[in-house]
Design a protein around this motif. Sequence first.
Motif, PDB file in Angstrom:
ATOM      1  N   ARG A  13       0.728  -1.233  -0.012  1.00 62.67           N
ATOM      2  CA  ARG A  13       0.068  -0.156  -0.014  1.00 62.67           C
ATOM      3  C   ARG A  13       0.877   1.202   0.093  1.00 62.67           C
ATOM      4  O   ARG A  13       0.590   2.232  -0.557  1.00 62.67           O
ATOM      5  CB  ARG A  13      -0.876   0.027   1.323  1.00 62.67           C
ATOM      6  N   ASP A  16       2.549   1.783  -3.453  1.00 63.67           N
ATOM      7  CA  ASP A  16       1.555   2.137  -4.616  1.00 63.67           C
ATOM      8  C   ASP A  16       1.099   3.697  -4.211  1.00 63.67           C
ATOM      9  O   ASP A  16       1.032   4.264  -5.241  1.00 63.67           O
ATOM     10  CB  ASP A  16       0.353   1.097  -4.270  1.00 63.67           C
ATOM     11  N   ASP A  17       0.796   3.882  -3.104  1.00 61.76           N
ATOM     12  CA  ASP A  17       0.540   5.406  -2.735  1.00 61.76           C
ATOM     13  C   ASP A  17       1.780   6.386  -3.344  1.00 61.76           C
ATOM     14  O   ASP A  17       1.447   7.401  -3.691  1.00 61.76           O
ATOM     15  CB  ASP A  17       0.560   5.752  -1.111  1.00 61.76           C
ATOM     16  N   ASP A  20       1.289   6.732  -7.114  1.00 61.73           N
ATOM     17  CA  ASP A  20      -0.099   7.218  -7.507  1.00 61.73           C
ATOM     18  C   ASP A  20      -0.010   8.709  -7.056  1.00 61.73           C
ATOM     19  O   ASP A  20      -1.118   9.148  -7.226  1.00 61.73           O
ATOM     20  CB  ASP A  20      -1.062   6.419  -6.920  1.00 61.73           C
ATOM     21  N   ASP A  21       0.794   9.090  -6.472  1.00 64.72           N
ATOM     22  CA  ASP A  21       0.736  10.697  -5.818  1.00 64.72           C
ATOM     23  C   ASP A  21       0.839  11.359  -7.051  1.00 64.72           C
ATOM     24  O   ASP A  21       1.720  11.514  -7.494  1.00 64.72           O
ATOM     25  CB  ASP A  21       2.002  10.625  -5.016  1.00 64.72           C
ATOM     26  N   LYS A  29       9.461  10.199  -7.338  1.00 64.44           N
ATOM     27  CA  LYS A  29       8.833   8.991  -7.001  1.00 64.44           C
ATOM     28  C   LYS A  29       9.961   7.888  -7.181  1.00 64.44           C
ATOM     29  O   LYS A  29       9.814   7.003  -6.181  1.00 64.44           O
ATOM     30  CB  LYS A  29       7.650   8.695  -7.889  1.00 64.44           C
TER      31      LYS A  29
END
Length: 252
Positions: A13, A16-17, A20-21, A29
């Motif tokens: 999680r 993934d965050d 996807d930010d 990233k």
Amino acid sequence: LRPHVATYYAFARAIDDIADDPDTLPQDKIARLNTMDDALLGRNKAPDGALYKATRLRESMLETGVDFAHASDLISAFRQDAVKSRYNSWDELIDYCLRSASPVGRYLLELHGEDKAHFEYSDALCNALQVINHLQDCADDLKSMNRCYLPLDWCASEGAKVEMLREAASPAPLRAVQMRCLEGTEALLRTADKLPSALKSRSLAMESGVIISVAWKLVDKLRHQDPVNRRVELSKPQYIWCGLKGAVQGLL
């Protein structure tokens, strides 16, 4: 095993965050994901923040003996998400799914002491679930992240354009591409159907049966409902029915 699964989920999680930010630049990233990978593999120590989730997973995987690749492969996929927003072919998309989805199934099988020979079945299930999710979110992915996971060669052959995802409903060419994706997903699910009977763990077999049942139902709904017009998902009664049906199949 539940605490180990929760630790793996928290790590997945977190990375993934990062990917996807919408407010973080691609290079930033990747730098953050590299730092998470370093923490996972013991190349740095950081007890606080998101890195704690990586160091905690490292401890968990050392304790259980599960292959670190099932976490590092996720990072590889999310690095790709930071810089890649289009996929030229189905094979290219499945290569992404093999790193963004398959590691989850492989992790669970290895954690439960299952035969690695059955990775073929869990890969098929996880990849099918990933494609289903891409279809469910196809319009939102383009709107929020400028990502499109529909194979561009299929779009070209059907006369579809990525920008059609911004319309109120899928035009016929775009719908044809979705159908081709569903055909590929059904082929994956036919392989995934072999997973429950191959597992030693009765509980994992039942859980797999439930997930497979849900996946087949979602494919059926996506064939009859347009995901661009509205999100396609199961109702609560449908989830309950799929759960009961899948659990019984897994049990037997």
